[in-house]
Motif scaffolding. Structure first.
Motif, PDB file in Angstrom:
ATOM      1  N   LEU A   1      -2.938   2.593   0.506  1.00 33.51           N
ATOM      2  CA  LEU A   1      -2.331   3.894   0.290  1.00 33.51           C
ATOM      3  C   LEU A   1      -1.042   3.741  -0.492  1.00 33.51           C
ATOM      4  CD1 LEU A   1      -2.603   4.843   4.040  1.00 33.51           C
ATOM      5  CD2 LEU A   1      -4.268   5.373   2.295  1.00 33.51           C
ATOM      6  N   ARG A   2      -0.909   4.500  -1.518  1.00 25.13           N
ATOM      7  CA  ARG A   2       0.316   4.464  -2.310  1.00 25.13           C
ATOM      8  C   ARG A   2       0.798   5.874  -2.560  1.00 25.13           C
ATOM      9  NH1 ARG A   2      -2.567   0.155  -5.215  1.00 25.13           N
ATOM     10  NH2 ARG A   2      -1.430  -1.766  -4.890  1.00 25.13           N
ATOM     11  N   THR A   3       1.040   6.606  -1.509  1.00 23.22           N
ATOM     12  CA  THR A   3       1.381   7.995  -1.714  1.00 23.22           C
ATOM     13  C   THR A   3       2.814   8.352  -1.371  1.00 23.22           C
ATOM     14  OG1 THR A   3       0.547   8.567   0.441  1.00 23.22           O
ATOM     15  CG2 THR A   3      -0.976   8.768  -1.389  1.00 23.22           C
ATOM     16  N   HIS A   4       3.460   7.589  -0.495  1.00 23.59           N
ATOM     17  CA  HIS A   4       4.876   7.850  -0.250  1.00 23.59           C
ATOM     18  C   HIS A   4       5.632   7.512  -1.531  1.00 23.59           C
ATOM     19  CE1 HIS A   4       4.951   8.725   4.036  1.00 23.59           C
ATOM     20  NE2 HIS A   4       4.127   7.725   4.263  1.00 23.59           N
ATOM     21  N   THR A   5       6.717   8.209  -1.777  1.00 26.65           N
ATOM     22  CA  THR A   5       7.502   7.952  -2.982  1.00 26.65           C
ATOM     23  C   THR A   5       8.718   7.088  -2.701  1.00 26.65           C
ATOM     24  OG1 THR A   5       8.722  10.014  -2.684  1.00 26.65           O
ATOM     25  CG2 THR A   5       6.739  10.087  -4.070  1.00 26.65           C
ATOM     26  N   ALA A   6       8.847   6.626  -1.455  1.00 28.50           N
ATOM     27  CA  ALA A   6       9.936   5.725  -1.069  1.00 28.50           C
ATOM     28  C   ALA A   6       9.392   4.774  -0.004  1.00 28.50           C
ATOM     29  CB  ALA A   6      11.124   6.529  -0.533  1.00 28.50           C
ATOM     30  N   ASP A   7      10.228   3.842   0.421  1.00 27.07           N
ATOM     31  CA  ASP A   7       9.798   2.831   1.388  1.00 27.07           C
ATOM     32  C   ASP A   7       9.310   3.447   2.689  1.00 27.07           C
ATOM     33  OD1 ASP A   7      10.515   0.860  -0.382  1.00 27.07           O
ATOM     34  OD2 ASP A   7      12.444   0.447   0.569  1.00 27.07           O
ATOM     35  N   VAL A   8       8.206   2.891   3.210  1.00 28.70           N
ATOM     36  CA  VAL A   8       7.715   3.252   4.536  1.00 28.70           C
ATOM     37  C   VAL A   8       8.618   2.553   5.545  1.00 28.70           C
ATOM     38  CG1 VAL A   8       5.780   3.023   6.142  1.00 28.70           C
ATOM     39  CG2 VAL A   8       5.355   3.579   3.744  1.00 28.70           C
ATOM     40  N   VAL A   9       9.156   3.310   6.518  1.00 32.55           N
ATOM     41  CA  VAL A   9      10.084   2.727   7.490  1.00 32.55           C
ATOM     42  C   VAL A   9       9.474   2.568   8.879  1.00 32.55           C
ATOM     43  CG1 VAL A   9      12.163   3.443   6.273  1.00 32.55           C
ATOM     44  CG2 VAL A   9      11.158   4.970   7.969  1.00 32.55           C
ATOM     45  N   ALA A  10       8.361   3.261   9.148  1.00 32.71           N
ATOM     46  CA  ALA A  10       7.715   3.127  10.452  1.00 32.71           C
ATOM     47  C   ALA A  10       6.271   3.587  10.352  1.00 32.71           C
ATOM     48  CB  ALA A  10       8.449   3.943  11.513  1.00 32.71           C
ATOM     49  N   ALA A  11       5.454   3.054  11.256  1.00 33.36           N
ATOM     50  CA  ALA A  11       4.051   3.449  11.356  1.00 33.36           C
ATOM     51  C   ALA A  11       3.636   3.356  12.807  1.00 33.36           C
ATOM     52  CB  ALA A  11       3.173   2.547  10.495  1.00 33.36           C
ATOM     53  N   ALA A  12       2.651   4.162  13.189  1.00 36.19           N
ATOM     54  CA  ALA A  12       2.116   4.119  14.546  1.00 36.19           C
ATOM     55  C   ALA A  12       0.626   4.423  14.486  1.00 36.19           C
ATOM     56  CB  ALA A  12       2.821   5.140  15.443  1.00 36.19           C
ATOM     57  N   VAL A  13      -0.125   3.809  15.391  1.00 36.07           N
ATOM     58  CA  VAL A  13      -1.556   4.032  15.493  1.00 36.07           C
ATOM     59  C   VAL A  13      -1.813   4.835  16.764  1.00 36.07           C
ATOM     60  CG1 VAL A  13      -3.815   2.929  15.742  1.00 36.07           C
ATOM     61  CG2 VAL A  13      -2.080   1.916  14.249  1.00 36.07           C
ATOM     62  N   HIS A  14      -2.627   5.876  16.641  1.00 33.57           N
ATOM     63  CA  HIS A  14      -2.944   6.711  17.803  1.00 33.57           C
ATOM     64  C   HIS A  14      -3.688   5.870  18.835  1.00 33.57           C
ATOM     65  CE1 HIS A  14      -4.573   9.923  20.267  1.00 33.57           C
ATOM     66  NE2 HIS A  14      -3.653  10.705  19.730  1.00 33.57           N
ATOM     67  N   PRO A  15      -3.352   6.027  20.137  1.00 29.57           N
ATOM     68  CA  PRO A  15      -3.972   5.185  21.160  1.00 29.57           C
ATOM     69  C   PRO A  15      -5.456   5.452  21.406  1.00 29.57           C
ATOM     70  CG  PRO A  15      -2.505   6.788  22.168  1.00 29.57           C
ATOM     71  CD  PRO A  15      -2.330   6.908  20.683  1.00 29.57           C
ATOM     72  N   THR A  16      -5.967   6.625  21.048  1.00 33.65           N
ATOM     73  CA  THR A  16      -7.375   6.920  21.331  1.00 33.65           C
ATOM     74  C   THR A  16      -8.151   7.444  20.129  1.00 33.65           C
ATOM     75  OG1 THR A  16      -6.853   9.172  22.078  1.00 33.65           O
ATOM     76  CG2 THR A  16      -6.888   7.434  23.761  1.00 33.65           C
ATOM     77  N   LYS A  17      -7.495   7.819  19.066  1.00 36.82           N
ATOM     78  CA  LYS A  17      -8.167   8.336  17.870  1.00 36.82           C
ATOM     79  C   LYS A  17      -8.040   7.323  16.740  1.00 36.82           C
ATOM     80  CE  LYS A  17      -7.121  13.156  18.816  1.00 36.82           C
ATOM     81  NZ  LYS A  17      -7.776  14.294  18.229  1.00 36.82           N
ATOM     82  N   ALA A  18      -8.962   7.369  15.805  1.00 33.69           N
ATOM     83  CA  ALA A  18      -8.898   6.501  14.631  1.00 33.69           C
ATOM     84  C   ALA A  18      -7.943   7.123  13.618  1.00 33.69           C
ATOM     85  CB  ALA A  18     -10.282   6.309  14.025  1.00 33.69           C
ATOM     86  N   GLU A  19      -6.674   7.161  13.992  1.00 33.70           N
ATOM     87  CA  GLU A  19      -5.647   7.846  13.202  1.00 33.70           C
ATOM     88  C   GLU A  19      -4.363   7.031  13.212  1.00 33.70           C
ATOM     89  OE1 GLU A  19      -5.141  12.239  13.735  1.00 33.70           O
ATOM     90  OE2 GLU A  19      -3.184  11.622  14.475  1.00 33.70           O
ATOM     91  N   MET A  20      -3.686   7.034  12.089  1.00 31.62           N
ATOM     92  CA  MET A  20      -2.409   6.356  11.948  1.00 31.62           C
ATOM     93  C   MET A  20      -1.434   7.329  11.302  1.00 31.62           C
ATOM     94  SD  MET A  20      -1.555   2.869   9.816  1.00 31.62           S
ATOM     95  CE  MET A  20      -1.648   3.559   8.176  1.00 31.62           C
ATOM     96  N   VAL A  21      -0.145   7.148  11.579  1.00 34.30           N
ATOM     97  CA  VAL A  21       0.878   7.982  10.975  1.00 34.30           C
ATOM     98  C   VAL A  21       1.945   7.064  10.384  1.00 34.30           C
ATOM     99  CG1 VAL A  21       2.143   8.261  13.148  1.00 34.30           C
ATOM    100  CG2 VAL A  21       2.417   9.957  11.357  1.00 34.30           C
ATOM    101  N   THR A  22       2.486   7.450   9.219  1.00 29.53           N
ATOM    102  CA  THR A  22       3.556   6.696   8.581  1.00 29.53           C
ATOM    103  C   THR A  22       4.708   7.638   8.256  1.00 29.53           C
ATOM    104  OG1 THR A  22       2.537   7.020   6.398  1.00 29.53           O
ATOM    105  CG2 THR A  22       2.032   4.957   7.548  1.00 29.53           C
ATOM    106  N   VAL A  23       5.925   7.080   8.242  1.00 34.49           N
ATOM    107  CA  VAL A  23       7.101   7.836   7.842  1.00 34.49           C
ATOM    108  C   VAL A  23       7.840   7.004   6.801  1.00 34.49           C
ATOM    109  CG1 VAL A  23       8.542   6.955   9.731  1.00 34.49           C
ATOM    110  CG2 VAL A  23       9.166   9.088   8.610  1.00 34.49           C
ATOM    111  N   ALA A  24       8.387   7.694   5.793  1.00 36.20           N
ATOM    112  CA  ALA A  24       9.058   6.990   4.701  1.00 36.20           C
ATOM    113  C   ALA A  24      10.429   7.585   4.428  1.00 36.20           C
ATOM    114  CB  ALA A  24       8.201   7.050   3.439  1.00 36.20           C
ATOM    115  N   ARG A  25      11.201   6.864   3.634  1.00 35.41           N
ATOM    116  CA  ARG A  25      12.548   7.323   3.262  1.00 35.41           C
ATOM    117  C   ARG A  25      12.527   8.567   2.384  1.00 35.41           C
ATOM    118  NH1 ARG A  25      15.935   3.718   5.300  1.00 35.41           N
ATOM    119  NH2 ARG A  25      15.333   1.540   5.382  1.00 35.41           N
ATOM    120  N   ASP A  26      11.357   8.988   1.951  1.00 42.05           N
ATOM    121  CA  ASP A  26      11.258  10.239   1.184  1.00 42.05           C
ATOM    122  C   ASP A  26      11.181  11.462   2.102  1.00 42.05           C
ATOM    123  OD1 ASP A  26       8.666  10.032   2.190  1.00 42.05           O
ATOM    124  OD2 ASP A  26       7.700   9.850   0.227  1.00 42.05           O
TER     125      ASP A  26
END
Length: 115
Positions: free
Chosen positions: A18-43
């Motif tokens: 994935l190359r969609t954030h326009t700034a550095d990714v600072v954190a990520a988390a994976v959902h404990p029961t779903k096939a889902e991940m979330v990322t947060v960036a400096r943008d």
């Protein structure tokens, strides 16, 4: 760089996904029961990803809450810096730059609590 990728620990092969954030990714988390991940960036964006397809599900832009001089909500910086899923519910705790925490109900996109 804003890039998210997968590292195969057996082979140490890294693949950019994935190359969609326009700034550095600072954190990520994976959902404990779903096939889902979330990322947060400096943008100031939070992006949700489907781990089966590696496609973006949706995006939250905390910067859109901001006046011209920077992201603020009630005088507090809303630049997200960390996040974590609730262990059972489809909620997300988002840590903000100035120390505040926002609890988001993901399914409805509602802020459930802000302190």
């Amino acid at each position: 760089s804003g890039e998210v990728g997968v590292l195969d620990l057996a082979t140490y092969h890294y693949r950019a996904l994935l190359r969609t954030h326009t700034a550095d990714v600072v954190a990520a988390a994976v959902h404990p029961t779903k096939a889902e991940m979330v990322t947060v960036a400096r943008d100031s964006t939070i992006r949700f990803w489907d781990l089966a397809t590696f496609e973006q599900l949706y995006e939250l832009d905390f910067g859109c809450l901001a006046p011209a001089d920077g992201p603020k909500l009630n005088g507090t910086s809303v630049a997200p810096t960390t996040l974590e899923y609730h262990p059972v519910l489809h909620h997300l705790a988002i840590g903000l730059e100035a120390g505040a925490v926002c609890i988001l109900g993901i399914d409805h996109g509602l802020v459930l609590h802000y302190c």
